[in-house]
Design an enzyme around this catalytic site. Sequence first.
Site, PDB file in Angstrom:
ATOM      1  N   ASP A 216    -104.239  69.714  13.129  1.00  0.00           N
ATOM      2  CA  ASP A 216    -104.221  71.140  12.772  1.00  0.00           C
ATOM      3  C   ASP A 216    -103.378  71.355  11.517  1.00  0.00           C
ATOM      4  OD1 ASP A 216    -105.745  71.926  15.017  1.00  0.00           O
ATOM      5  OD2 ASP A 216    -104.524  73.742  15.293  1.00  0.00           O
TER       6      ASP A 216
ATOM      7  N   ASP B  21    -103.533  65.828  17.960  1.00  0.00           N
ATOM      8  CA  ASP B  21    -103.980  67.218  18.099  1.00  0.00           C
ATOM      9  C   ASP B  21    -103.155  68.097  17.168  1.00  0.00           C
ATOM     10  OD1 ASP B  21    -105.312  69.474  19.263  1.00  0.00           O
ATOM     11  OD2 ASP B  21    -103.479  69.867  20.396  1.00  0.00           O
TER      12      ASP B  21
ATOM     13  N   LYS C 207     -93.416  58.051  18.412  1.00  0.00           N
ATOM     14  CA  LYS C 207     -92.053  58.529  18.656  1.00  0.00           C
ATOM     15  C   LYS C 207     -91.323  57.377  19.354  1.00  0.00           C
ATOM     16  CE  LYS C 207     -88.910  61.816  18.667  1.00  0.00           C
ATOM     17  NZ  LYS C 207     -88.314  62.392  17.441  1.00  0.00           N
TER      18      LYS C 207
ATOM     19  N   ASP D 139     -92.143  63.491  14.108  1.00  0.00           N
ATOM     20  CA  ASP D 139     -91.470  64.666  13.531  1.00  0.00           C
ATOM     21  C   ASP D 139     -91.397  64.516  12.010  1.00  0.00           C
ATOM     22  OD1 ASP D 139     -89.773  62.516  14.009  1.00  0.00           O
ATOM     23  OD2 ASP D 139     -88.018  63.740  14.475  1.00  0.00           O
TER      24      ASP D 139
ATOM     25  N   TYR E  20    -102.831  64.021  27.909  1.00  0.00           N
ATOM     26  CA  TYR E  20    -103.997  64.855  28.244  1.00  0.00           C
ATOM     27  C   TYR E  20    -104.649  64.404  29.551  1.00  0.00           C
ATOM     28  CZ  TYR E  20    -104.604  67.508  23.888  1.00  0.00           C
ATOM     29  OH  TYR E  20    -104.481  68.388  22.850  1.00  0.00           O
TER      30      TYR E  20
HETATM   31  C1  IPM Z   1    -109.039  70.077  19.785  1.00  0.00           C
HETATM   32  C2  IPM Z   1    -108.701  71.206  20.708  1.00  0.00           C
HETATM   33  C3  IPM Z   1    -108.742  70.680  22.130  1.00  0.00           C
HETATM   34  C4  IPM Z   1    -107.714  69.570  22.251  1.00  0.00           C
HETATM   35  C5  IPM Z   1    -108.520  71.740  23.217  1.00  0.00           C
HETATM   36  C6  IPM Z   1    -109.449  72.923  23.045  1.00  0.00           C
HETATM   37  C7  IPM Z   1    -108.640  71.157  24.594  1.00  0.00           C
HETATM   38  O1  IPM Z   1    -107.459  71.759  20.398  1.00  0.00           O
HETATM   39  O2  IPM Z   1    -110.153  69.539  19.874  1.00  0.00           O
HETATM   40  O3  IPM Z   1    -108.188  69.718  18.963  1.00  0.00           O
HETATM   41  O4  IPM Z   1    -106.526  69.855  22.458  1.00  0.00           O
HETATM   42  O5  IPM Z   1    -108.105  68.415  22.144  1.00  0.00           O
HETATM   43 MN    MN Z   2    -106.549  70.926  18.610  1.00  0.00          MN
END
Ligand code: IPM
Ligand code: MN
Length: 359
Positions: free
Chosen positions: A252, A248, A192, A224, A143
């Site tokens: 999710d 990240d 990884k 993975d 990032y």
């Molecule tokens: C999160 C979001 C952010 C990230 C984006 C919006 C930059 O997906 O906070 O997880 O990737 O960190």
């Molecule tokens: Mn995210």
Amino acid sequence: MAETKKIAVIAGDGIGPEVVAEAEKVLRKIEDVFGYSFETEHALFGGIAIDEKGTPLPDETLDVCKRADAVLLGAVGGPKWDNNPKELRPETGLLGIRKALGLFSNLRPAVVFDCLKDASTLKPEVLEGTDLMVVRELTGGIYFGEKFRRETEQGQEAVDTCAYNVTEVERIARQAFEIALKRRKKLASVDKANVLETSRLWRETVIRVSADYPEVELEHVLVDNCAMQLLRRPSSFDVIVTENMFGDILSDEAAMLTGSIGMLASASLGEGSYGLYEPVHGSAPDIAGQGLANPIATILSSALMLRLTFGYEDAADAIERAVAEVLDAGHRTSDIAAGRAEALSTGQMGDLILNAIRK
Ligand code: IPM
Ligand code: MN
């Protein structure tokens, strides 16, 4: 009367202002019930700041955040700014504020509420007992590495650099071990290391730090495989620590175990007690302004703030209990209604929760 705590409120875009308003109502109720005192200061952030100030993270906003003891953030972004150049994107503001405030550690708990098991796409018996915490490194890796484009014989080439130094890995590893100590004492370090040099340094460092935490059971999981195990045996995870981009993605995935990303809170911390608290979900422009958003993730984020920054364990517990009670009673916003019952509005859900707060 307790000392007044300062909270910077940056509601942002889309459903951000709606869900943050509910969390603020809950904080006011906490003042009444527990005698704590909060002073909030609002500032522009994200797309709205681009529109009004020409930048997603105005200096005034950063000052407001730095003056405060903690930050409550809604969400940023929306189609309006999606085609903007990088400096004028809400996401750039988000990365900027994390870096500027030194928030290198992002905690994303994923807890499956029993009564919401039917809202998940996974089988209830797989989800049973799932209660995990993703600890994501937040200010390093790909990032923040050097990024550029160059011309090559095969056409244009884009480069994103992933770099980690040992200090960055060590501090996040320590935080994760400390968190594991207060939970079920299991830590999965995700990397990884079979391919990436940064992952090999990551693993070596985590192993070295683990010597200081003999009570914590450590496993190393390739990313993975971790993505797969999260679906296969989610309840066997306690704390997962990983680098920025893996975190990240995995957070999710972990979010969907709970049925709705509208339920998940997060905390971003540095070395001290200062923290930024925000729901894991985004700005949901498709439902913005309609009172449809689920405020629970933001309300639970404010509970994390009370616990982790202010040490108000009693008030944090009270909020979490109130949320569980309201859900147990069958109340749902549309994202978790699973086609049944009448869905509540954002404000109705917020009111039910604040009315359920008791000492
Ligand atoms: C999160 C979001 C952010 C990230 C984006 C919006 C930059 O997906 O906070 O997880 O990737 O960190
Ligand atoms: Mn995210």
